[in-house]
Design a protein around this motif. Structure first.
Motif, PDB file in Angstrom:
ATOM      1  N   GLN A   7       0.849  -1.180   0.000  1.00 15.88           N
ATOM      2  CA  GLN A   7       0.000   0.000   0.000  1.00 15.88           C
ATOM      3  C   GLN A   7       0.889   1.236   0.000  1.00 15.88           C
ATOM      4  O   GLN A   7       1.654   1.469   0.937  1.00 15.88           O
ATOM      5  N   ARG A   8       0.782   1.989  -1.067  1.00 19.47           N
ATOM      6  CA  ARG A   8       1.538   3.235  -1.172  1.00 19.47           C
ATOM      7  C   ARG A   8       0.920   4.234  -0.203  1.00 19.47           C
ATOM      8  O   ARG A   8      -0.298   4.283  -0.025  1.00 19.47           O
ATOM      9  N   ARG A   9       1.767   5.032   0.414  1.00 20.49           N
ATOM     10  CA  ARG A   9       1.303   5.997   1.423  1.00 20.49           C
ATOM     11  C   ARG A   9       1.670   7.421   1.015  1.00 20.49           C
ATOM     12  O   ARG A   9       2.646   7.640   0.318  1.00 20.49           O
ATOM     13  N   ARG A  10       0.900   8.339   1.519  1.00 17.98           N
ATOM     14  CA  ARG A  10       1.198   9.760   1.322  1.00 17.98           C
ATOM     15  C   ARG A  10       1.738  10.380   2.616  1.00 17.98           C
ATOM     16  O   ARG A  10       1.825  11.586   2.726  1.00 17.98           O
ATOM     17  N   THR A  24       0.136   3.114  -9.669  1.00 18.64           N
ATOM     18  CA  THR A  24      -1.015   3.997  -9.506  1.00 18.64           C
ATOM     19  C   THR A  24      -1.279   4.761 -10.796  1.00 18.64           C
ATOM     20  O   THR A  24      -0.437   4.806 -11.687  1.00 18.64           O
ATOM     21  N   CYS A  97       0.317   0.443  -4.778  1.00 19.20           N
ATOM     22  CA  CYS A  97      -0.893   1.164  -5.159  1.00 19.20           C
ATOM     23  C   CYS A  97      -1.498   1.753  -3.885  1.00 19.20           C
ATOM     24  O   CYS A  97      -1.224   1.281  -2.783  1.00 19.20           O
ATOM     25  N   TYR A  98      -2.331   2.789  -4.025  1.00 19.31           N
ATOM     26  CA  TYR A  98      -2.955   3.427  -2.862  1.00 19.31           C
ATOM     27  C   TYR A  98      -4.116   2.633  -2.263  1.00 19.31           C
ATOM     28  O   TYR A  98      -4.553   2.925  -1.161  1.00 19.31           O
ATOM     29  N   CYS A  99      -4.636   1.650  -2.960  1.00 13.99           N
ATOM     30  CA  CYS A  99      -5.763   0.887  -2.424  1.00 13.99           C
ATOM     31  C   CYS A  99      -5.409   0.309  -1.055  1.00 13.99           C
ATOM     32  O   CYS A  99      -4.288  -0.143  -0.844  1.00 13.99           O
ATOM     33  N   CYS A 110      -7.870  -4.811  -5.681  1.00 16.70           N
ATOM     34  CA  CYS A 110      -6.982  -3.789  -6.233  1.00 16.70           C
ATOM     35  C   CYS A 110      -6.446  -4.282  -7.566  1.00 16.70           C
ATOM     36  O   CYS A 110      -6.106  -5.457  -7.701  1.00 16.70           O
TER      37      CYS A 110
END
Length: 124
Positions: A7-10, A24, A97-99, A110
């Motif tokens: 899971q990609r994070r911000r 993404t 991915c952000y999912c 996802c």
């Protein structure tokens, strides 16, 4: 260890693990189908993100298999072929991915899971 979805994070300080590939939108491997599309076409009620997520995953999987129902154009065909041609680049790599990640034992809705399956499938 087999390739996984990350899971990609911000969040501040988060970094993509070395060797992982970002899939993404708007990357080459992003899912062109959106929640907005799912809501607009009646596949999910506004705000029902889980149903929308399943709908866009189904559209993505079907589109990659050659179904033109959701994207009927040469542009869509070209985008599909470009993505499929790039699958060897994803082989053996973790995908980010952000999912949100699923709970243990739950299915992963996802598009990165589809990419992992396709990129790492055994060829006869």
């Amino acid at each position: 260890m087999s390739p996984a979805r990350i899971q990609r994070r911000r969040t501040k300080g988060w970094r993509k693990p070395e060797g992982a590939v970002i899939v993404t939108r708007p990357s080459r491997f992003g899912n062109p189908f959106t929640f907005a599309m799912a809501y607009e076409l009646g596949y999910a009620d506004h705000g029902d993100t889980e149903t929308a997520r399943r709908a866009v995953l189904g559209a993505f999987r079907s589109w990659l298999a050659g179904n033109r129902l959701m994207w009927q154009s040469e542009e869509g065909d070209t985008a599909r072929q470009r993505l499929l041609d790039g699958l060897p680049e994803l082989r053996g790599k973790d995908l980010a991915c952000y999912c949100p990640l699923p709970e243990p034992g739950e299915p992963d809705h996802c598009h990165a899971t589809v990419l992992l399956e396709l990129a790492n499938r055994k060829t006869p």
